[in-house]
Design an enzyme around this catalytic site. Sequence first.
Site, short mmCIF file in Angstrom:
data_model
loop_
_atom_site.label_atom_id
_atom_site.label_comp_id
_atom_site.label_asym_id
_atom_site.label_seq_id
_atom_site.Cartn_x
_atom_site.Cartn_y
_atom_site.Cartn_z
CG ASP A 135 -8.43 -15.30 -45.78
OD1 ASP A 135 -8.81 -15.32 -44.66
OD2 ASP A 135 -7.62 -14.67 -45.92
CG LEU A 136 -10.94 -10.45 -41.85
CD1 LEU A 136 -11.90 -9.18 -42.55
CD2 LEU A 136 -10.64 -10.21 -40.78
CG ASP A 137 -6.40 -10.98 -41.53
OD1 ASP A 137 -6.97 -9.67 -41.25
OD2 ASP A 137 -6.73 -11.75 -40.30
CB THR A 140 -5.44 -7.21 -42.11
OG1 THR A 140 -5.68 -7.89 -42.32
CG2 THR A 140 -6.53 -5.41 -41.12
CE LYS A 170 0.64 -12.29 -46.90
NZ LYS A 170 0.84 -12.42 -48.92
CB SER A 226 -11.07 -15.23 -40.75
OG SER A 226 -9.96 -14.43 -40.39
CB ALA A 227 -6.71 -18.00 -39.06
CE LYS A 282 -8.14 -19.27 -43.58
NZ LYS A 282 -8.67 -18.59 -44.07
CD GLU A 290 -7.31 -18.37 -47.51
OE1 GLU A 290 -6.13 -17.56 -47.05
OE2 GLU A 290 -7.54 -18.25 -46.49
CG ASP A 291 -4.03 -13.51 -47.94
OD1 ASP A 291 -5.35 -14.50 -47.45
OD2 ASP A 291 -2.83 -13.02 -47.20
C1 BG6 Z 1 -5.69 -14.51 -40.34
C2 BG6 Z 1 -3.88 -14.50 -40.82
O1 BG6 Z 1 -6.03 -14.59 -41.77
O2 BG6 Z 1 -5.10 -15.34 -38.79
C3 BG6 Z 1 -2.59 -14.51 -40.31
O3 BG6 Z 1 -3.64 -14.07 -41.72
C4 BG6 Z 1 -2.85 -14.55 -38.35
O4 BG6 Z 1 -1.58 -13.32 -40.78
C5 BG6 Z 1 -4.35 -14.85 -38.40
O5 BG6 Z 1 -2.09 -14.56 -37.94
C6 BG6 Z 1 -4.47 -14.82 -36.61
O6 BG6 Z 1 -4.96 -13.57 -36.79
P1 BG6 Z 1 -5.41 -12.92 -35.10
O7 BG6 Z 1 -5.96 -11.67 -35.50
O8 BG6 Z 1 -6.19 -13.90 -34.37
O9 BG6 Z 1 -3.82 -12.72 -34.65
MG MG Z 2 -5.40 -14.01 -45.45
#
Ligand code: BG6
Ligand code: MG
Length: 216
Positions: free
Chosen positions: A10-12, A18, A46, A115-116, A146, A170-171
């Site tokens: 996962d990224l964030d 972030t 998240k 990542s989402a 997710k 993942e977090d």
């Molecule tokens: C996920 C985050 O990685 O991405 C969420 O955990 C976030 O908090 C989602 O809403 C979507 O991100 P973005 O950058 O497309 O708004």
């Molecule tokens: Mg995350």
Amino acid sequence: MKTNKAIIFDLDGVIVDTAKYHFIAWKKIAADLGVKFTIEDNEQLKGVSRIQSLEKILEMGSKKLSQEEKDQLLKAKNEHYLSLISNMDESEILPGISKLLDDLDAEKIPYALGSASKNAKRILNTLGLIHRFKGIVDGTHVTKAKPDPEVFLIASEMLQYHPLNCIVIEDSVAGIQAANSVGMTSIGIGDKKVLFEADFILENTSFLDLNFIKKI
Ligand code: BG6
Ligand code: MG
């Protein structure tokens, strides 16, 4: 299909710090709407897509908005978020991650991003990490957010590894559920009271190293 393991990050909140900026930006939107929104409430957001995050905040405050109003808020949230991360650099890569990527490369253990976020490529570029991943699957590639496993299944196809041989880091609760639902091994990064569904839980990324991965 290969039988040894591959990793999906996962990224964030896993690669980069972030998650705190998403929270700040959502908190402002919630405050403008008059909705109480705490750091505990933020756990539900998240891993969840931008639009679904807004829907959850609206649900928390029993608010109904038109599509046009929602679009404005989504735009405002993202602009605020992008301004918060505009000065981000390599120093915000979370502890242990750079070393782990080096070690995975040395061991020829492949890894992809799942990542989402629709901002994932921009962030990986800023961090100088974009060329490290064998595949990048982000919020622009998926139709289902997710806890649907779509993002991880696409990543496993890119890696050419069977889902059972993929380890997801993942977090978020949604991300752990997504990984578990297709038999991937899940490593949760964060609070064990929140991420109890994960196969393994580490308090933070500094505990994540090649030895740990190899023991799985
Ligand atoms: C996920 C985050 O990685 O991405 C969420 O955990 C976030 O908090 C989602 O809403 C979507 O991100 P973005 O950058 O497309 O708004
Ligand atoms: Mg995350």
